[in-house]
Each structure stands twice: as C-alpha cells, then as structure tokens.
Design a protein around this motif. Structure first.
Motif, mmCIF file in Angstrom:
data_model
loop_
_atom_site.group_PDB
_atom_site.id
_atom_site.type_symbol
_atom_site.label_atom_id
_atom_site.label_comp_id
_atom_site.label_asym_id
_atom_site.label_seq_id
_atom_site.Cartn_x
_atom_site.Cartn_y
_atom_site.Cartn_z
ATOM 1 N N PHE A 119 0.847 -1.201 0.000
ATOM 2 C CA PHE A 119 0.000 0.000 0.000
ATOM 3 C C PHE A 119 0.885 1.256 0.000
ATOM 4 O O PHE A 119 0.682 2.186 -0.777
ATOM 5 N N LEU A 120 1.901 1.250 0.889
ATOM 6 C CA LEU A 120 2.810 2.399 0.972
ATOM 7 C C LEU A 120 3.544 2.601 -0.355
ATOM 8 O O LEU A 120 3.725 3.732 -0.815
ATOM 9 N N GLN A 121 3.943 1.485 -0.962
ATOM 10 C CA GLN A 121 4.639 1.603 -2.249
ATOM 11 C C GLN A 121 3.719 2.173 -3.324
ATOM 12 O O GLN A 121 4.139 2.990 -4.148
ATOM 13 N N ALA A 122 2.463 1.746 -3.302
ATOM 14 C CA ALA A 122 1.492 2.268 -4.276
ATOM 15 C C ALA A 122 1.339 3.776 -4.111
ATOM 16 O O ALA A 122 1.276 4.522 -5.094
ATOM 17 N N VAL A 123 1.312 4.244 -2.859
ATOM 18 C CA VAL A 123 1.189 5.690 -2.610
ATOM 19 C C VAL A 123 2.468 6.407 -3.049
ATOM 20 O O VAL A 123 2.420 7.472 -3.683
ATOM 21 N N GLN A 124 3.620 5.783 -2.747
ATOM 22 C CA GLN A 124 4.896 6.416 -3.143
ATOM 23 C C GLN A 124 5.000 6.557 -4.659
ATOM 24 O O GLN A 124 5.515 7.554 -5.168
ATOM 25 N N ILE A 125 4.493 5.561 -5.383
ATOM 26 C CA ILE A 125 4.517 5.646 -6.857
ATOM 27 C C ILE A 125 3.684 6.845 -7.305
ATOM 28 O O ILE A 125 4.102 7.636 -8.147
ATOM 29 N N ALA A 126 2.511 7.025 -6.697
ATOM 30 C CA ALA A 126 1.651 8.166 -7.061
ATOM 31 C C ALA A 126 2.286 9.496 -6.643
ATOM 32 O O ALA A 126 2.050 10.525 -7.274
ATOM 33 N N GLU A 127 3.086 9.469 -5.581
ATOM 34 C CA GLU A 127 3.769 10.711 -5.164
ATOM 35 C C GLU A 127 4.872 11.076 -6.157
ATOM 36 O O GLU A 127 5.121 12.256 -6.416
ATOM 37 N N ALA A 128 5.492 10.035 -6.734
ATOM 38 C CA ALA A 128 6.684 10.284 -7.569
ATOM 39 C C ALA A 128 6.376 10.414 -9.050
ATOM 40 O O ALA A 128 7.141 11.040 -9.791
ATOM 41 N N GLU A 129 5.267 9.834 -9.524
ATOM 42 C CA GLU A 129 5.103 9.639 -10.953
ATOM 43 C C GLU A 129 3.773 10.235 -11.437
ATOM 44 O O GLU A 129 2.696 9.718 -11.092
ATOM 45 N N PRO A 130 3.829 11.320 -12.220
ATOM 46 C CA PRO A 130 2.592 12.027 -12.590
ATOM 47 C C PRO A 130 1.551 11.174 -13.318
ATOM 48 O O PRO A 130 0.356 11.356 -13.083
ATOM 49 N N PHE A 131 1.961 10.253 -14.197
ATOM 50 C CA PHE A 131 0.952 9.444 -14.911
ATOM 51 C C PHE A 131 0.114 8.649 -13.910
ATOM 52 O O PHE A 131 -1.101 8.546 -14.035
ATOM 53 N N ARG A 132 0.776 8.077 -12.914
ATOM 54 C CA ARG A 132 0.031 7.333 -11.895
ATOM 55 C C ARG A 132 -0.718 8.302 -10.971
ATOM 56 O O ARG A 132 -1.865 8.047 -10.563
ATOM 57 N N ALA A 133 -0.077 9.446 -10.672
ATOM 58 C CA ALA A 133 -0.701 10.408 -9.743
ATOM 59 C C ALA A 133 -2.067 10.866 -10.252
ATOM 60 O O ALA A 133 -3.018 10.993 -9.481
ATOM 61 N N VAL A 134 -2.174 11.084 -11.572
ATOM 62 C CA VAL A 134 -3.444 11.573 -12.137
ATOM 63 C C VAL A 134 -4.551 10.540 -11.908
ATOM 64 O O VAL A 134 -5.668 10.883 -11.496
ATOM 65 N N THR A 135 -4.249 9.272 -12.128
ATOM 66 C CA THR A 135 -5.272 8.218 -11.954
ATOM 67 C C THR A 135 -5.595 8.017 -10.474
ATOM 68 O O THR A 135 -6.757 7.833 -10.085
ATOM 69 N N HIS A 136 -4.545 8.056 -9.668
ATOM 70 C CA HIS A 136 -4.695 7.940 -8.205
ATOM 71 C C HIS A 136 -5.633 9.051 -7.707
ATOM 72 O O HIS A 136 -6.598 8.795 -6.983
ATOM 73 N N ASN A 137 -5.358 10.291 -8.155
ATOM 74 C CA ASN A 137 -6.190 11.419 -7.717
ATOM 75 C C ASN A 137 -7.585 11.357 -8.324
ATOM 76 O O ASN A 137 -8.558 11.791 -7.712
ATOM 77 N N LYS A 138 -7.692 10.798 -9.528
ATOM 78 C CA LYS A 138 -9.020 10.621 -10.142
ATOM 79 C C LYS A 138 -9.878 9.741 -9.234
ATOM 80 O O LYS A 138 -11.077 9.977 -9.044
ATOM 81 N N GLY A 139 -9.246 8.717 -8.659
ATOM 82 C CA GLY A 139 -9.969 7.838 -7.729
ATOM 83 C C GLY A 139 -10.460 8.620 -6.520
ATOM 84 O O GLY A 139 -11.580 8.425 -6.045
ATOM 85 N N ILE A 140 -9.636 9.542 -6.016
ATOM 86 C CA ILE A 140 -10.052 10.393 -4.886
ATOM 87 C C ILE A 140 -11.249 11.246 -5.317
ATOM 88 O O ILE A 140 -12.249 11.362 -4.595
ATOM 89 N N MET A 141 -11.168 11.786 -6.542
ATOM 90 C CA MET A 141 -12.231 12.676 -7.021
ATOM 91 C C MET A 141 -13.534 11.923 -7.293
ATOM 92 O O MET A 141 -14.600 12.536 -7.317
ATOM 93 N N ASN A 142 -13.457 10.595 -7.492
ATOM 94 C CA ASN A 142 -14.694 9.805 -7.599
ATOM 95 C C ASN A 142 -15.556 10.035 -6.356
ATOM 96 O O ASN A 142 -16.773 10.206 -6.447
#
Ligand code: MEV
Length: 432
Positions: free
Chosen positions: A255-278
């Motif tokens: 889980f922590l690694q998944a969050v770290q990937i979203a912190e470091a990598e914009p392509f993943r961050a956009v999808t990660h944040n899209k999930g928050i915006m759901n």
C-alpha cells in the motif's frame, strides 16, 4: 449539413425541441419522446429545473446513492453520492465499514480563506501607486459595506486586501489581491461583488490622484490553497487484517509503495487522484456545490510543489499504519442550489445540515475512503474483479435481458470472472 440557428434562446421550449428533433434525427418523433420521457411530471418542479440554465430541453439523470456507516470524528454519517460510475458507492460503503471498526475517520479543517483578485495595468511610478493604495485601503472596506454587512453578521467578510506588483510576469501588471471568509456560503457572488466594487474605488481614486489605471477584470480565484481540509485513518498494522488481507505487514508495504509511486510519478498520480475525485465529486454534486471549481482547485493543489503528485500520503511509524489526504475545498451549505434544488436540500438533511466546515470534512473523507478502496483492490485482487461485478448490470441492460435471462446470468457470474466478452458469450449461448 449546416446546423446554425439564429435567435435560438428566444424560441419556446417546444420550438427548441422541435428544431433539435428535426435537425438531428431521422425519426424526430422518437427523439421528442426520449426528451419528454425525462421531464418531471410535476410541472412546477420541471420549471424550476428549466430555469437553472438557458435552453433547457430535458433533464439528464445521474443516480443518487448513499454510502452509510461513515464514522467521522466519532459520529456516524450516511453520505449521499451522485455518480454514474458503477463501483464508486459500493467501494465507499466498503471502506466506511472497514474503517468503522478501526477507529473511523478523523477530519480537520485547516483553514477556510478564499481569494479574489482585481487584475489591472499601471504604467507609471510604482511607488506612487503603492502610496495611493495605502491611503485608500480603508475606502475599499467602507465602499463595500452594503455588500459585506450581512456576511459580517455571520462572522465573515473581507480579511485583507493587498497590492501586488506582478510586473515580473507581464508588462505593467498589478493586482489587488483580497482574502475573504465566507462562512457557510461558497461565497462566489459575495466575493465577485466586493471585487467589482474594489475595481470601481480603485479607478475613481486613481483618477483623482492623476494616476492612469486600467482595470482588466475582477474575479475570485478558484485556487484556494488556504481553504484546506485533512482527512485521516490509522490503526495498528495487525488490525489491517480482513478476509482479503491475510498478511497485514505485506499489505501495508504494498500500500505504501502504491502511494509512493503516485507521489513520484505524474501518470500514476493523475489516476490515483481521479480515484479520490470519484468520492469528492459525487458528494460535491449531491450537495449542490460547484464540482468544476473543486476539480480545478484540487488539481492545481496537487501541483503546488512544481510537479503533479498524489494528494494522499501513507506512513507506518511504531507499528501504526496512517493514511491521509489534504485537499482544498471551497464549499457552501447555504445559498446557490442548496436552497433551491429539492434533492440537494434532502441530501443536506441526510447529512444533518452540516456547516460548510463539516461538509469539507465529509467530502474529504469520501475522497480518502474511495482512494483506500481503490488502492486496496489494486494491491490485492486487482481492480477488475469488483469493478466488473458492478458493471455486470450495465452489460445485462445493454442486451435488454429478460427477467429469466437476468437471473441465469447473475447466478452464472457469481462464480465466474466477469468480462464483457464472457457475458456476451453467455447471453448468446442462452439465446441459441
Ligand atoms: C477508477 O474510476 C478509479 C481508479 O482508477 C483509481 C486508481 O487507480 O487509484 C480505480
């Protein structure tokens, strides 16, 4: 085909529909029927909706669901969500239930400051402009007194006005940069009215002082980095265990690694944040707030350090797993649609008439819950299992399945992985 039309807004609703049906459909009657099917049978209610915007022809329904069992700051909430995506409400409810037995969600409003600006140009001695600004600053407050009176009674108003020299960005560019507290209203109209008066005062006083100021525009900023709320969940690592999480340490690591990937990598961050915006958008919409403003603010905030990044973060310290997010949210629970739209009023009642601050907390929690559900699925079973299960109904509806077929399909796919092609094949086999 040339579909241009003159004076469309002046046509009656019936004439508008006739024009659309004739212009774009080979079967105009069928198109008219679809449009009319979505009218409310209560004419007054339909008129209310018609008058929200210009050129209304009908209503576009979005399901309004509820996610119960959200334990937020020690109190249970049932959260209304308006959303069309199959798995969102189910995921929110699952997260709510999961965290209710692990201490619930904690949410805190960090600040509620809103911002507005008068953009203008000045091609003269900047020191003279600055001197004038300090001299007339009290006048900005006194000239807006009729606008701010009610807001002040509610504990809000203009917090401060500053002159900003922006000539490093554009030639001769200056701003009046004002901050506001708007209490339980989103405050857009209040802020814009104040700003337009500031612009008038500035023009008048500059002219009296012989300074040439050109006001370009006066408008609030939807970027609200000081109107921020934090939501959090935490529990000892071993408590993370459930039927899908048999090794909690391994789950926490992934889980922590998944969050770290979203912190470091914009392509993943956009999808990660899209999930928050759901989660965020669904509650913002259900409570009659401006989801475009919220989206714009949240994504700008996600880039505040110069690179687009995750809005949520996670850590493990002394055996405690903590997952949190911080987002800007300019929301209102009075004014705007909140007092006009009967379903919005109903949703606010389900939420027990929250203040704007409480609504900020609830919305942030919905975002965090959604993000937790997505990351939990992504790092364990994968997202498709749950997603396709929820999507099964959409596929069944696409094929206009009979009641009997529906029952057979649902029974079959209880034990079999759902994919679009597998469902199509199964329906075809039933229909042979
Ligand atoms: C789908 O609407 C949202 C997700 O893609 C979010 C994510 O990947 O974190 C599942």
């Amino acid at each position: 085909m040339n579909n241009a039309v003159a004076g469309f807004s002046k046509l009656s609703k019936k004439e508008k529909i006739n024009w659309i049906a004739k212009e774009f459909f080979s079967n105009p009657e069928e198109a008219q029927n679809i449009i009319r099917n979505y009218w409310n049978s209560d004419e007054k209610l339909q008129q209310l909706h018609d008058e929200f915007i210009e050129n209304t022809i009908t209503n576009l329904y979005i399901p309004l669901g509820v996610a119960p069992n959200f334990l937020i700051n020690g109190k249970y909430k049932t959260i209304p969500m308006a959303i069309e995506e199959s798995s969102v409400v189910a995921a929110a409810s699952k997260s709510a239930k999961y965290w209710a037995t692990r201490g619930g969600f904690k949410a805190t409003v960090i600040d509620t400051e809103k911002i507005g600006q008068v953009h203008f140009t000045f091609n003269g001695d900047a020191q003279k402009l600055e001197d004038l600004f300090h001299q007339i600053k009290p006048k900005f407050f006194s000239d807006t007194q009729s606008i701010t009176k009610n807001m002040q009674q509610r504990g809000g108003g203009i917090l401060d006005i500053q002159l900003k020299d922006k000539r490093n960005l554009l030639e001769n560019y200056f701003q009046l940069h004002a901050t506001f507290e708007t209490r339980d209203s989103m405050g857009a109209n209040f802020i814009n009215s104040c700003l337009e008066q500031f612009a008038e005062t500035l023009k008048e006083e500059a002219q009296n002082a012989g300074l040439e100021v050109q006001v370009i525009m006066s408008i609030l900023s939807n970027y609200v980095p000081n109107c921020v709320v934090r939501a959090e969940v935490s529990c000892p690592i071993e408590d993370l265990t459930d039927k899908h999480i048999t090794n909690p340490q391994d789950f926490a690591d992934r889980f922590l690694q998944a969050v770290q990937i979203a912190e470091a990598e914009p392509f993943r961050a956009v999808t990660h944040n899209k999930g928050i915006m759901n989660g965020v958008d669904a509650v913002v919409l259900a409570t009659g707030n401006d989801f475009r403003a919220v989206e714009a603010a949240v994504h700008a905030y996600a880039s505040k350090n110069g690179q687009y990044s995750s809005l949520s973060h996670a850590k493990v310290e002394n055996g405690i797993f903590t997952f949190w997010l911080e987002i800007p949210l300019a929301l209102g629970t009075v004014g705007g649609l909140t007092s006009l739209h009967p379903l919005v009023k109903l949703c606010l009642e389900i939420l027990q008439q929250p203040s704007a601050k409480e609504l900020m907390e609830i919305v942030a929690v919905a975002g965090l819950a959604q993000n937790f559900a997505a990351l939990r699925s992504l790092t364990t079973t994968g997202i498709q299992e749950g997603h396709m299960k929820m999507h099964l109904n959409n596929i069944i509806n696409q094929f206009e399945a009979s009641e009997e077929e529906r029952h057979l399909i649902k029974t079959h796919f209880k034990k079999t992985a759902v994919s679009h092609s597998a469902v199509v094949e199964f329906i075809e086999s039933l229909r042979k």
